[in-house]
Scaffold this motif. Sequence first.
Motif, mmCIF file in Angstrom:
data_model
loop_
_atom_site.group_PDB
_atom_site.id
_atom_site.type_symbol
_atom_site.label_atom_id
_atom_site.label_comp_id
_atom_site.label_asym_id
_atom_site.label_seq_id
_atom_site.Cartn_x
_atom_site.Cartn_y
_atom_site.Cartn_z
ATOM 1 N N UNK A 201 44.322 91.723 5.622
ATOM 2 C CA UNK A 201 44.798 90.434 6.123
ATOM 3 C C UNK A 201 46.085 89.914 5.428
ATOM 4 N N UNK A 202 46.541 88.847 6.096
ATOM 5 C CA UNK A 202 47.710 88.066 5.490
ATOM 6 C C UNK A 202 47.668 86.553 6.090
ATOM 7 N N UNK A 216 45.250 82.281 8.479
ATOM 8 C CA UNK A 216 44.898 83.506 7.731
ATOM 9 C C UNK A 216 44.612 84.731 9.067
ATOM 10 N N UNK A 217 45.344 85.677 8.917
ATOM 11 C CA UNK A 217 45.161 86.842 9.830
ATOM 12 C C UNK A 217 44.129 87.870 9.280
ATOM 13 N N UNK A 244 49.995 89.452 18.053
ATOM 14 C CA UNK A 244 48.560 90.074 17.578
ATOM 15 C C UNK A 244 48.091 90.715 18.976
ATOM 16 N N UNK A 245 48.198 90.280 20.168
ATOM 17 C CA UNK A 245 47.740 91.099 21.332
ATOM 18 C C UNK A 245 48.416 92.101 21.626
ATOM 19 N N UNK A 246 49.826 91.929 21.725
ATOM 20 C CA UNK A 246 50.743 93.090 22.056
ATOM 21 C C UNK A 246 50.881 94.000 20.746
ATOM 22 N N UNK A 257 41.354 91.497 15.665
ATOM 23 C CA UNK A 257 41.880 90.748 15.001
ATOM 24 C C UNK A 257 41.419 89.167 15.247
ATOM 25 N N UNK A 258 41.471 88.278 14.102
ATOM 26 C CA UNK A 258 41.049 87.047 14.426
ATOM 27 C C UNK A 258 42.181 86.272 13.452
#
Length: 639
Positions: A201-202, A216-217, A244-246, A257-258
Motif C-alpha cells: 500500500x501507500x 491510504x491505498x 487505480x481503475x486504469x 484495490x481499495x
Amino acid sequence: MRFLEATIIAVFLSLIGVGCSEGDGSNGPNPVEGRCADVDPLRKPLFGDTHVHTTLSYDANIAGTRLGPEDAYEYARGEPIGIQPYDEQGNATRTIQRARPLDFAVISDHADYFGIVPQCTEPTEPGYGDPFCEAYRDPMGFIQVGLLVAAPPEEADYPPMCGEDASSCIASGLDVWDSSVEAANAANDASDACEFTALIGYEWTGNPESNNLHRNVIFRSDAVPDSAVGYFDEPHIEGLWERLRADCIGAIDDCQVLTIPHNPNLSSGEFFEPVDRNGDPIDSSYAIERAFMEPLIEIYQHKGESECLPGQSTSDELCGFEKLPYSNFTESTLNIPGTPSPKDFLRNALGEGMRLEAVLGTNPFKHGIVASTDTHIAAPGSADERSYPGHANPAGGVSNGLPAGLLDDPYNSAGGLAGVWAIENSREAIFDAMRRRETFGTSGPHIVARFFGGWELPADMCDRADFARVGYEKGVPMGGDLSELPGGAAAPVFAVMGRRDLGTAEEPGTELQRLQIVKGWIDSSGEFQAEVFHVAGAPSNGATVDLDTCTPDPGSGGFDDLCATWVDPDFDPSRSAYYYARVIENPTCRWTQHACNAGGVDCDDPATVTEGFEPCCDADVPRAIQERAWTSPIWYRPQ
C-alpha cells in the motif's frame, strides 16, 4: 454516458458481493477454501495496522526516522527496533518492542514524495544541492515541504528541482515504490503457516488549504501498478480512483484495490462535502464509485478520534474521547486551538450518506470502521499508553534530540489498531474482509468485537456455543445490510459481543465496563438523529484509576466478556437507519499521565513541573481514558 457507467459499476458491485442484502449468502462464511493451514470458515479476529510511515515518508524522514519498511515489518512481528534520536556514532538511543506480534501491517508511505526524499537526502542525486532540498534538510524544513500537498488542486505540482517535466523525481519515485513492494513481498508469509501478512500500500496525501483529504491505498495481492499515484499526479480524489481503475483494476490480472480515508477530523468540514472536483453536487456515478472504492474509514489514530463530537446529534458523554482541539493541519502543526467541524465526524457522515442515498440511490459514505496508528517511526501498532514513544510529529524536534518533557503534542493520541474477521491470515482473506466491511477498530488494546443483525436472531444467542454460525445463518455481520422487513417481524434483532484484551503476564489488559449500540436514522422531517443504547455491562460500576500510580480500581468489578441481544424499541420500517456497537473498558491512565508520573510531576508542587511537563497540570488535557472498540455498522434501508 454517466448513467451507463453507473449501471456497469453497479452490476460489477453485485457480482463481487458489495452492498448485498441479508439472505443471499454473500455476508456469510467464504464458500472458497483458504490457502493457509489454519482456516476458520466462521472467521477469526486478526489485528493489524493499515497506516504506517517509515523513512520513505518526507515528514518521518525530516523527524529523524531512519528505519525503512523492512524494519517496520520486523517490529510488527514482535522484534525490537532502535529509534531516534541517534548519537554521534549513529546508534539509536531508544529501543522499542511490541509485547506481542501483529497479524498484519500495511506500510503507507507518502507516495507524493517518493521521488523527492531521495533527491534531497542522497548527495549523488541531481537535486541534492537545490535550494528546495537545502530547505528540506533544515530542522524546520517540514513546513516548506509540507506546503506542497497543501496547495489547491489547480496548483498542485512537483517542486521545480524535479525538472520541468518532474522526470527526475518521477524516476526516483518509481525506484522507491519498487523497493516498498519488494519489502512487503519479502515480509509476507506466503507459506501455509501464514504467521504474518504484509499488504502492499501507500498514502495519497492531498490536504488542499491544509484540510486533510488523505487516503491510504491498499492492494489485495502482489499484482500492483508500476507506480504509486500521489497528489501531484492526481490532485482530486476522483482522479486517484480513475488511475487505480486504469492502472490496476482494468489493466492487471488479479489487481484489486481499495482506498481508506483517514482522520477526517482535520478537514475543516471538507471531507464529506457532497461536491465533485468541479464543485458541482455529486451524482449517482460519483456515489457508486466512492462507495466501491472506499468501503472503510479510519475512525481513530495518532491524530485523534473521528466518531462524534460532544453534543452532536445526541447526549453521549463518551463522545469526548481523544478529541483534537484543531480543525485542520495548520492549527495542529502550529498548536493554534480551533473548532472542529461537526461535519467531519463519522456519526454525522453516516447519516449524511443515508440522506444522499434517498436522492442518488447509493450511499457514498457507507463506511466500515478500522483504526490505526499513523506512526511516523516505522512502528506498526505502537499504541500502548504505558510505553508511548511518540509517533514523531515533526514539530516535536526528535531528529536531533528528544524534547524536554512530553514526547508529543499532549492532545495527540497513542493510536489504534485495525481488526478484521477473516477466514485466515492471508492478503486475500484480509482484503476481502475489508471489502465486505467485516471490520472493527480499537483504540489500541486487542479488544475483540463482533456484531450481527437480523430479523430472526434468537434471544438466547449469547448462551449458544454456535453464536457466529447462527449469526451468519440468520442474519448479517457488521458491514452488512438488512433486507426489507419480512412479514411477521416487528423490528431487527442485534447480537453483540465483546471480549477483553487479556494482555500478557507482564502487561495485563483491562476489564470491560459496558457494551453499547449506537443508532442513527433519518427522521420524518429528513433530519439526522442518533441515540446510544446501553445493552450490557455496568456503566456505573464505580471503576476508577489511581492517577498517581496508574493502578486500576475496578470498583464493583469489570468483565472479561460481555454479550447481549437487543431489539430496537423505536424501529420505523419506513426510515433508513444504521447501527454500530462500542465496547468500552474500565478507566486507565492516558499516555500523558504515564509520562508525567515518570517525570516526577506533582501538580501540587510547582517545583516538579519542569520544562515540557506543563500540560500535565492543564485541566484540558485528559489524565485518564476509557479504551474502546468500534464495530462497522449494519444498515437498514426501506426497499
